[in-house]
Motif scaffolding. Structure first.
Motif, mmCIF file in Angstrom:
data_model
loop_
_atom_site.group_PDB
_atom_site.id
_atom_site.type_symbol
_atom_site.label_atom_id
_atom_site.label_comp_id
_atom_site.label_asym_id
_atom_site.label_seq_id
_atom_site.Cartn_x
_atom_site.Cartn_y
_atom_site.Cartn_z
ATOM 1 N N SER A 160 -36.681 -60.904 33.643
ATOM 2 C CA SER A 160 -36.095 -60.237 34.244
ATOM 3 C C SER A 160 -36.466 -59.655 35.912
ATOM 4 C CB SER A 160 -36.251 -58.204 33.335
ATOM 5 O OG SER A 160 -37.534 -57.480 33.573
ATOM 6 N N CYS A 204 -21.560 -63.601 33.751
ATOM 7 C CA CYS A 204 -20.553 -62.417 33.195
ATOM 8 C C CYS A 204 -20.322 -62.081 31.976
ATOM 9 C CB CYS A 204 -19.582 -62.672 34.465
ATOM 10 S SG CYS A 204 -18.585 -60.996 34.187
ATOM 11 N N LEU A 249 -30.750 -60.624 34.472
ATOM 12 C CA LEU A 249 -29.779 -59.504 34.200
ATOM 13 C C LEU A 249 -29.797 -60.070 32.490
ATOM 14 C CD1 LEU A 249 -27.031 -59.971 37.362
ATOM 15 C CD2 LEU A 249 -28.883 -58.194 36.573
ATOM 16 N N LEU A 250 -29.544 -61.545 32.240
ATOM 17 C CA LEU A 250 -30.054 -61.243 30.520
ATOM 18 C C LEU A 250 -31.188 -60.845 30.191
ATOM 19 C CD1 LEU A 250 -27.509 -64.613 30.085
ATOM 20 C CD2 LEU A 250 -27.434 -62.070 30.403
ATOM 21 N N SER A 272 -15.439 -60.365 25.934
ATOM 22 C CA SER A 272 -16.834 -61.465 25.512
ATOM 23 C C SER A 272 -16.644 -61.639 24.757
ATOM 24 C CB SER A 272 -17.956 -60.205 25.623
ATOM 25 O OG SER A 272 -17.922 -59.545 24.876
ATOM 26 N N ASN A 322 -23.792 -61.973 30.042
ATOM 27 C CA ASN A 322 -24.067 -60.216 29.916
ATOM 28 C C ASN A 322 -23.044 -59.647 28.940
ATOM 29 O OD1 ASN A 322 -25.582 -58.090 31.476
ATOM 30 N ND2 ASN A 322 -24.029 -57.673 32.437
ATOM 31 N N SER A 335 -31.874 -66.471 34.298
ATOM 32 C CA SER A 335 -30.908 -65.366 34.809
ATOM 33 C C SER A 335 -31.131 -64.341 34.051
ATOM 34 C CB SER A 335 -29.935 -65.705 33.445
ATOM 35 O OG SER A 335 -29.067 -66.963 34.668
#
Length: 483
Positions: A94, A26, A67-68, A467, A29, A65
């Protein structure tokens, strides 16, 4: 050096083994999103590779990962794609995750790169196409956008553009909900699946307003609409017509000249909550004012209204205030040519009387930008009448049908006198009111109405989940740990 600190430097802890992988993913991202939007400082090929340079464990985590790797920002023009193999590997990393693409296609498209990208069209979730030449559509399939939710089209603005080549995208996108159209091309394609759209952002270049109304009519389930008129366009009256019913519309933003009046007069939005109008010229402004009142008469649930360079006289402003009693937020911005049309009359109307009655009883945020000519004591009297002390536990403004003012901005005017500023500061400290703008600029008052405990908790969670802060903290800890 303390013993515990020495041991920490000799045996650095890999934070990826301490924090839950979901939290790390998280944070990574969020950092990527901060780096990418709205203006990335890194090329798409550097993100998220930068994260993998910290250590082997970080590299393993990043490359595992999906989603990255879902954000692809690139130029698909001839000679602009450095390595086609790298693009293919990125898409593979992805895996099956939804893709977010921002693609620029110049006058000479890289057809090989576009074929690689469009082969994954079934995974596109957000797609932004900045296109200067549509010839590539003739030999590259553009269909099968089964997951597409948001589609942005941007084309050249100098000459009319035929965007009809994108018809296959619209017709093969059953989940499309949001469309942003910035083009000289005719937006008739939007009507292909207009019934399923919830958000529409149109920037119109020299398009007849009747065509724009046809687009709105084809999209009856819209919830948010933004329309911007570009280019000099004289107001052209249209024949009276039945209003277009938009039963789900909550927010309407209009930016431009006389054609705004045509939109206001031609739609009916019974659930409209937010209206924002920016009027660039005063050509046919009287038509706009009449059209505004006709729309407001059919919008009983309006909570926010912003009128920028639209209101010309104080009588017009008072009429709007008087006829729209449920407003929570009111913004009025004067044009540069206006000097003084907001006077003590408006502020006295907004001042709560002893019996508790006043105009806009629910008002929480007030912004007057320019054209102010009001004595300090009149402003302070209005503010003081509409705020309640933070320690007034037994007082509940909403229970009596009245809200407390939470924020006020008066800009484009002279600052208050020193004595008035001192009183304003006292009011803010006692009520939690936020005051900003030229009238309060010397002290820049901003006193949040939070207890100390709430402030501590808010600051802690903001620090933890920011972030940028989290990533900097990660890097700092690693550097300390490695001596």
């Amino acid at each position: 050096m303390a013993v515990s600190e020495s041991m920490c430097l000799e045996n650095p802890t890999d934070l990826l083994n301490v924090l839950p992988p979901e939290l790390v993913a998280c944070i990574f991202n969020l950092w990527l999103l901060d780096s990418i939007y709205p203006n990335t400082k890194c090329t798409h090929s550097q993100l998220p590779v930068l994260l993998s340079l910290v250590s082997k464990s970080w590299r393993d985590f990043v490359y595992a990962s999906p989603l990255l790797w879902v954000h692809v920002i690139m130029e698909a023009s001839q000679g602009a794609v450095p390595r086609l193999h790298a693009l293919q590997k990125r898409l593979q990393r992805s895996q099956s995750a939804p893709l977010f693409l921002d693609i620029l296609i110049g006058e000479q498209a890289d057809r090989d790169a576009l074929r690689v990208l469009l082969a994954e069209s079934a995974r596109f979730h957000h797609l932004t196409l900045s296109v200067f030449d549509f010839s590539w559509c003739e030999d590259i399939p553009t269909q099968g956008f089964t997951q597409l939710n948001t589609f942005t089209v941007q084309t050249g603005f100098q000459i009319p553009t035929d965007a009809g080549a994108l018809s296959a995208v619209f017709s093969s996108a059953p989940r499309l909900r949001c469309v942003k159209w910035l083009s000289t091309g005719d937006p008739r394609l939007i009507g292909v699946n207009g019934h399923q759209l919830h958000f529409l952002d149109l920037t119109v270049f020299y398009l007849p307003v009747t065509r724009l109304l046809e687009v709105l009519e084809a999209c009856p389930n819209l919830r948010d609409v933004v329309v911007t008129f570009q280019g000099e366009q004289e107001y052209t009256s249209i024949a009276p017509r039945e209003r277009i019913l938009l039963p789900e519309l909550r927010s309407l933003v209009l930016d431009g000249t006389g054609h705004i009046a045509c939109i206001l007069r031609s739609i009916q939005a019974p659930l409209l909550s937010c209206l924002d109008i920016k009027w660039w010229h005063y050509n046919s402004r009287e038509y706009g004012l009449e059209a505004l009142h006709s729309l407001l008469a059919h919008s009983p649930h309006l909570k926010q209204i912003a009128l920028r360079r639209f209101v010309k006289t104080e009588d017009e402003l008072i009429r709007i205030i008087t006829n729209n009693k449920n407003l929570l937020r009111l913004t009025v911005a004067a044009g540069w040519w206006q000097t003084s049309f907001i006077t003590r009359r408006t502020f006295e109307l907004l001042t709560r009387q002893e019996h508790g009655k006043c105009a806009l009883p629910h008002l929480e945020k007030l912004e007057f930008l320019g054209a102010l000519n009001v004595p300090d004591e009149v402003v302070l009297r209005m503010i003081e009448s509409r705020v309640s002390p933070l320690d007034d536990v037994g007082h509940s403004p909403r229970s009596s049908g009245a809200w407390s003012l939470k924020s006020i901005c008066l800009d484009g005017c002279n600052p208050m006198a020193e004595e008035s500023l001192s009183k304003l500061k006292s009011i803010c400290q006692g009520s939690g009111l936020e005051a900003k703008g030229t009238f309060a600029r010397p002290i820049q008052i901003s006193i949040p109405a939070l207890t100390m405990a709430t402030q501590v908790r808010t600051s802690y969670f903001a620090y933890l989940f920011s972030s940028a802060t989290a990533i900097m903290w990660f890097f700092r800890m690693l550097l300390l740990g490695r001596g």
